[in-house]
Design a protein around this motif. Structure first.
Motif, PDB file in Angstrom:
ATOM      1  N   ALA A   1     -23.784   9.525 -45.775  1.00  8.90           N
ATOM      2  CA  ALA A   1     -23.246  10.686 -45.672  1.00  8.90           C
ATOM      3  C   ALA A   1     -24.381  12.040 -45.161  1.00  8.90           C
ATOM      4  CB  ALA A   1     -22.557  11.257 -46.764  1.00  8.90           C
ATOM      5  N   TYR A   2     -23.781  12.553 -44.042  1.00  8.08           N
ATOM      6  CA  TYR A   2     -25.020  13.827 -43.222  1.00  8.08           C
ATOM      7  C   TYR A   2     -24.074  15.271 -43.548  1.00  8.08           C
ATOM      8  CZ  TYR A   2     -27.743   9.495 -41.547  1.00  8.08           C
ATOM      9  OH  TYR A   2     -28.129   9.131 -41.657  1.00  8.08           O
ATOM     10  N   LYS A   3     -24.215  16.319 -44.143  1.00 11.28           N
ATOM     11  CA  LYS A   3     -23.763  17.469 -43.824  1.00 11.28           C
ATOM     12  C   LYS A   3     -24.069  18.259 -43.359  1.00 11.28           C
ATOM     13  CE  LYS A   3     -22.007  18.921 -47.926  1.00 11.28           C
ATOM     14  NZ  LYS A   3     -21.730  19.462 -49.474  1.00 11.28           N
TER      15      LYS A   3
ATOM     16  N   LEU B   1     -29.906  18.044 -34.144  1.00 11.02           N
ATOM     17  CA  LEU B   1     -29.659  19.240 -35.214  1.00 11.02           C
ATOM     18  C   LEU B   1     -29.659  19.045 -36.674  1.00 11.02           C
ATOM     19  CD1 LEU B   1     -27.324  21.062 -34.710  1.00 11.02           C
ATOM     20  CD2 LEU B   1     -25.197  19.595 -36.085  1.00 11.02           C
ATOM     21  N   MET B   2     -29.879  19.992 -36.978  1.00 13.52           N
ATOM     22  CA  MET B   2     -30.632  20.553 -38.641  1.00 13.52           C
ATOM     23  C   MET B   2     -29.220  19.765 -39.828  1.00 13.52           C
ATOM     24  SD  MET B   2     -33.422  20.260 -38.580  1.00 13.52           S
ATOM     25  CE  MET B   2     -33.753  20.656 -39.960  1.00 13.52           C
ATOM     26  N   GLY B   3     -29.342  19.674 -40.342  1.00 18.18           N
ATOM     27  CA  GLY B   3     -28.258  18.889 -41.465  1.00 18.18           C
ATOM     28  C   GLY B   3     -28.908  19.955 -42.737  1.00 18.18           C
ATOM     29  N   SER B   4     -27.184  19.727 -43.964  1.00 22.82           N
ATOM     30  CA  SER B   4     -28.017  20.852 -44.701  1.00 22.82           C
ATOM     31  C   SER B   4     -28.130  19.923 -46.246  1.00 22.82           C
ATOM     32  CB  SER B   4     -26.952  22.106 -45.240  1.00 22.82           C
ATOM     33  OG  SER B   4     -25.205  21.152 -44.936  1.00 22.82           O
ATOM     34  N   GLY B   5     -27.314  18.474 -45.844  1.00 22.23           N
ATOM     35  CA  GLY B   5     -27.841  17.666 -46.952  1.00 22.23           C
ATOM     36  C   GLY B   5     -27.666  15.579 -47.091  1.00 22.23           C
TER      37      GLY B   5
ATOM     38  N   PRO C   1     -23.609  16.775 -33.682  1.00 18.08           N
ATOM     39  CA  PRO C   1     -24.508  16.467 -32.494  1.00 18.08           C
ATOM     40  C   PRO C   1     -23.556  16.380 -31.054  1.00 18.08           C
ATOM     41  CG  PRO C   1     -25.214  14.930 -33.432  1.00 18.08           C
ATOM     42  CD  PRO C   1     -23.736  15.346 -34.266  1.00 18.08           C
ATOM     43  N   HIS C   2     -24.411  17.013 -30.545  1.00 21.64           N
ATOM     44  CA  HIS C   2     -23.754  16.581 -28.473  1.00 21.64           C
ATOM     45  C   HIS C   2     -24.558  15.501 -28.584  1.00 21.64           C
ATOM     46  CE1 HIS C   2     -21.028  20.099 -28.529  1.00 21.64           C
ATOM     47  NE2 HIS C   2     -21.787  21.269 -28.809  1.00 21.64           N
TER      48      HIS C   2
END
Length: 308
Positions: free
Chosen positions: A18-20, A31-35, A25-26
């Motif tokens: 799971a990526y928060k 894209l940088m994630g937060s979790g 992203p297109h």
């Protein structure tokens, strides 16, 4: 035949990655994630763990690979108290899922690759016929091949067990499956796919549930997210409101939490509307935590939220 007991669930295990992030992203974009979290998942597996933690006696039928994700599955069942009738396969990877979680709303989007569980077939069902026939409740979904789900529902129905069918992920199903369902339990997206119209209002939910029962299901339970759930049979219709257990963090396992809690309550002989309330409470707690199986609440937590 001895008195029926317990819940048997046919479904898949998939390791949830799971990526928060703020958005998906297109194509060709990083894209940088937060979790990030890694843990046990898959609809059937999540439902088995939810039902067991809610107090049910659960057997889970599936396949995994002989790899790290397969070991994760078996450890999760041992911890939750689920009896694992799970075939371990060589040369095939365990299922896995990509989950995007919106960092603001907690809403999600998912890609599932069933892996070894995608090879579940009629032979797996036959190998577990005795368990299915002796179960008070049999439950399945649509992440494993449809043929296996149909065969197992048919066995359970002929044996006099109570059948619960969660038609997820959304897709076309044969008309013959409705008559095998004591309870068909879609969410609003899945129900809309089945009946061919949007479910955005209470009246649309009522109409959809009526259609599902007209097709042969004994009862329909449509889960409506933050609005709760709608229960319908030929003789009764009732909206059951959602519970609030705190801030919503991750809705990924909400449907599985509901179905697992619902199955446990039905297995204990509760009235269907009370079982829907029990499912709503189970889901309300699960969405306040990250992840799927690890977010499933204990019986004590569910009882506390219900106030009984």
């Amino acid at each position: 035949m001895s008195e029926k007991s317990g819940i048997v669930i046919l479904g898949i295990f998939a390791a949830d990655t799971a990526y928060k992030a703020k958005r998906l992203p297109h194509i060709a974009e990083t894209l940088m994630g937060s979790g990030f979290t890694l843990g046990p998942g898959g609809k059937g597996s999540n439902q088995a763990i939810a039902a067991a933690k809610a107090g049910g006696k659960v057997t889970f039928i599936s396949r995994v690979g002989n790899d790290a994700f397969g070991a994760m599955a078996l450890a999760a069942y041992a911890e939750a108290g689920v009896k694992a009738n799970v075939m371990k396969m060589e040369g095939v990877s365990t299922g896995a899922a990509f989950i995007f979680v919106d960092e603001v709303s907690g809403d999600n989007a998912i890609i599932v690759v069933p892996g070894a569980a995608g090879l579940i077939g009629v032979e797996d069902v036959e190998a577990n016929r005795a368990a299915i026939e002796s179960a008070a409740i049999f439950m399945t979904q649509l992440e494993q091949p449809l043929e296996a789900a149909l065969h197992a529902l048919s066995i359970a129905k002929r044996a006099g067990g109570i059948t619960i069918f969660n038609p997820a992920p959304a897709g076309a199903i044969p008309d013959s499956i409705y008559g095998l369902c004591d309870f068909i339990v879609p969410n609003e997206v899945e129900a809309a796919e089945l009946v061919g119209h949007a479910i955005e209002t209470d009246e649309q939910a009522r109409a959809a549930a009526h259609t599902l029962v007209d097709r042969g299901a004994k009862a329909a339970v449509i889960t409506l997210g933050a609005r709760g759930a709608f229960y319908h049979t030929a003789g009764q219709s009732e909206f059951v409101p959602a519970f609030s257990a705190g801030n919503v963090i991750d809705t990924t396992g909400a449907g599985d939490a509901f179905v697992g809690g619902f199955a446990t309550a039905i297995s204990e002989g509760r009235a269907p509307t009370e079982a829907v309330r029990f499912g709503c409470a189970t889901a309300a707690i699960a969405v306040t935590r990250p992840g799927t199986a690890p977010a499933m609440p204990s019986r004590a937590e569910i009882t506390a939220l219900l106030g009984s």
